[in-house]
Design a protein around this motif. Structure first.
Motif, PDB file in Angstrom:
ATOM      1  N   THR A  84      22.668  56.709 118.529  1.00 61.60           N
ATOM      2  CA  THR A  84      22.733  55.938 119.771  1.00 61.60           C
ATOM      3  C   THR A  84      24.132  55.990 120.354  1.00 61.60           C
ATOM      4  O   THR A  84      25.120  55.918 119.630  1.00 61.60           O
ATOM      5  CB  THR A  84      22.341  54.464 119.540  1.00 61.60           C
ATOM      6  N   THR A  88      22.083  57.332 125.526  1.00 62.96           N
ATOM      7  CA  THR A  88      20.762  56.794 125.186  1.00 62.96           C
ATOM      8  C   THR A  88      20.479  55.516 125.969  1.00 62.96           C
ATOM      9  O   THR A  88      19.334  55.247 126.347  1.00 62.96           O
ATOM     10  CB  THR A  88      20.642  56.536 123.679  1.00 62.96           C
ATOM     11  N   ASP A  92      17.306  54.818 128.349  1.00 62.77           N
ATOM     12  CA  ASP A  92      16.503  53.593 128.284  1.00 62.77           C
ATOM     13  C   ASP A  92      16.310  52.986 129.668  1.00 62.77           C
ATOM     14  O   ASP A  92      15.202  52.588 130.051  1.00 62.77           O
ATOM     15  CB  ASP A  92      17.176  52.565 127.366  1.00 62.77           C
ATOM     16  N   PRO A 331      14.543  58.375 123.947  1.00 68.83           N
ATOM     17  CA  PRO A 331      15.931  58.137 124.372  1.00 68.83           C
ATOM     18  C   PRO A 331      16.964  58.645 123.375  1.00 68.83           C
ATOM     19  O   PRO A 331      18.070  59.037 123.777  1.00 68.83           O
ATOM     20  CB  PRO A 331      15.998  56.611 124.507  1.00 68.83           C
ATOM     21  N   LEU A 332      16.626  58.666 122.090  1.00 69.13           N
ATOM     22  CA  LEU A 332      17.576  59.147 121.088  1.00 69.13           C
ATOM     23  C   LEU A 332      17.912  60.619 121.294  1.00 69.13           C
ATOM     24  O   LEU A 332      18.956  61.094 120.829  1.00 69.13           O
ATOM     25  CB  LEU A 332      17.023  58.935 119.677  1.00 69.13           C
ATOM     26  N   CYS A 335      21.338  61.349 122.866  1.00 69.58           N
ATOM     27  CA  CYS A 335      22.587  61.061 122.145  1.00 69.58           C
ATOM     28  C   CYS A 335      23.474  62.309 122.138  1.00 69.58           C
ATOM     29  O   CYS A 335      23.033  63.395 121.744  1.00 69.58           O
ATOM     30  CB  CYS A 335      22.281  60.616 120.716  1.00 69.58           C
TER      31      CYS A 335
END
Length: 459
Positions: A84, A88, A92, A331-332, A335
């Motif tokens: 994260t 990320t 989100d 979303p990861l 990163c």
């Protein structure tokens, strides 16, 4: 309560949000009004935005929505992960906006984590962002002395075992973030909030927030060039943890309007005087922009395709060639941290998770309220007697600090190198933190020494 569920094969989070509509939902938005999205200050949540939601200059003329972003703050729920960063967080926000069918928005972001997220959101999803207003933008990486302070505070915070130790370290954190002259009422309120939201039994949540602050990376030049929205930067000229010169430098690069708040320090939206100034400046900024409506958007591509395009853009910005192979709906996948940093964060998350459910809880489990107000704690009479020649009635100021302890100026230092702090943290052993004892002292003495580790400085 309103949440947006974001789930994929690898990840899950539920982002909490509030609005200024009657029934606290986006269906009540007025299509004739522009929409403002507010990102709350770091280590707090959307519940601390009353100064904005209750200001008629904003509430009457704009649709307002505020998310508990990053996912590790406030009432948002998440699955702990070492993968994260602020990219990320931007993913989100984009997924939540698409899920709620939000129109293009003006973004108002407070303090470090929110401003870094907003900048990345504007770079990857320009069609969703009408403008940016950034309050107290931090340096591109944390200042060395602040990094050292955070490193000590987070370990002591997460492994304290009694109410006295927790209140002490929480008070030091308030002094560090808000300043030594923080009022008694605000200190009580902040410590009370942390006591019921970020406490040792939720230490993975606290660690996730600290990682976002301590392990942030500079925004690549390609990302800065892609941010073309109108930008307002508001900065407290007395902010010692985020010196003004770094904000001015970024404002020049982004061709932003820069507005210094005289005497303002951190958390401009919480102090009544500075909060009103911020709102006034922000409303004037918005009034000069074309007035946008809030009609439901008609997306030309699916969410999957749009996130895939954003991931490809992030690949070009960072030069990381493996991003295009990742799942765009996770979303990861956004990163951008180096593998060794992700590994370090993952290891620390696992360490902090051990016996987390057995850790200390500083509130009443039945009423869910703090055990007591910080200002109502029993005073240490022995410590009081050490202040020779000071009458009892004059030993403490209204802020609760000793009259004999004048706040020392914060030290000056440059931002840490991109990898310097992270290599130090890789050797952290959580078991050593359990055995630490809190040694009381003034934060002014702590930050004034500028030694590599702060445990010896709580004297």
């Amino acid at each position: 309560m309103p949440f947006v569920d974001i789930h994929s094969n690898e990840d899950y989070c539920a982002l909490y949000y509030i609005t200024n509509t009657t029934f606290n939902n986006v269906a009540g938005f007025d299509f004739d009004k522009p929409t403002v999205c507010i990102l709350p200050p770091q280590f707090l949540d959307s519940g601390w935005l009353d100064s904005q939601f209750e200001d008629p200059r904003l509430n009457d003329d704009y649709n307002i929505i505020a998310f508990d972003i990053p996912r590790c703050c406030g009432q948002s729920e998440f699955r702990p992960s070492g993968r994260t960063d602020s990219w990320t967080d931007a993913a989100d926000l984009a997924l939540a906006s698409r899920a709620l069918n939000l129109p293009p928005m003006h973004i108002l972001a407070f303090e470090g984590m929110a401003t870094t997220c907003a900048l990345r959101f504007a770079a990857l999803f320009p069609e969703m962002c009408l403008s940016l207003a950034l309050c107290n933008v931090p340096p591109e990486t944390e200042l060395m002395w602040i990094y050292s302070a955070y490193n000590e505070l987070i370990q002591t915070w997460c492994y304290t075992e009694d109410i006295e130790g927790y209140e002490y370290i929480a008070s030091e954190a308030v002094t560090f973030a808000f300043g030594a002259n923080t009022s008694v009422a605000l200190r009580d309120e902040v410590i009370g909030y942390w006591s019921t939201n970020t406490y040792p039994q939720k230490r993975q949540r606290a660690l996730s927030q600290a990682n976002l602050v301590m392990n942030r990376t500079p925004l690549p030049p390609a990302a800065l060039q892609s941010i073309t929205q109108p930008i307002l930067m508001i900065h407290g000229d007395a902010n010692e943890t985020a010196p003004r010169k770094y904000a001015e430098r970024l404002a020049t690069e982004l061709k932003a309007i820069f507005y210094p708040v005289k005497g303002g320090a951190g958390y401009l939206n919480l102090t009544p005087g500075t909060a009103s100034i911020v709102n006034q400046v922000y409303v004037k900024f918005l009034s000069r922009l074309p007035r946008a409506r809030s009609d439901p958007p008609e997306y030309p591509t699916s969410t999957h395709e749009r996130m895939r395009d954003a991931l490809s853009m992030l690949e070009r910005i960072t030069g990381e060639t493996t991003m295009s192979t990742r799942d765009p709906m996770c979303p990861l996948s956004f990163c951008a941290l180096e593998d060794k940093v992700v590994k370090t964060q993952t290891e620390m998350m696992r360490h902090y998770g051990k016996e987390q459910t057995l850790a200390f809880v500083p509130f009443n489990p039945v009423t869910k309220r703090p055990l007591r107000r910080y200002s109502e704690r029993p005073k240490d009479e022995w410590a009081e007697l050490e202040k020779e020649g000071t009458p009892a009635s004059r030993r403490y100021t209204a802020a609760g600090t000793s009259v004999n302890e004048r706040p020392l100026p914060m030290p000056q230092s440059e931002p840490i190198l991109p990898n310097e702090g992270r290599l130090r943290k890789a050797n952290f052993n959580a078991m050593q933190s359990v055995e630490k004892q809190v040694i009381k002292g003034s934060m002014a003495k702590v930050v004034g020494s500028q030694t590599p580790t702060l445990q010896k400085l709580f004297l």
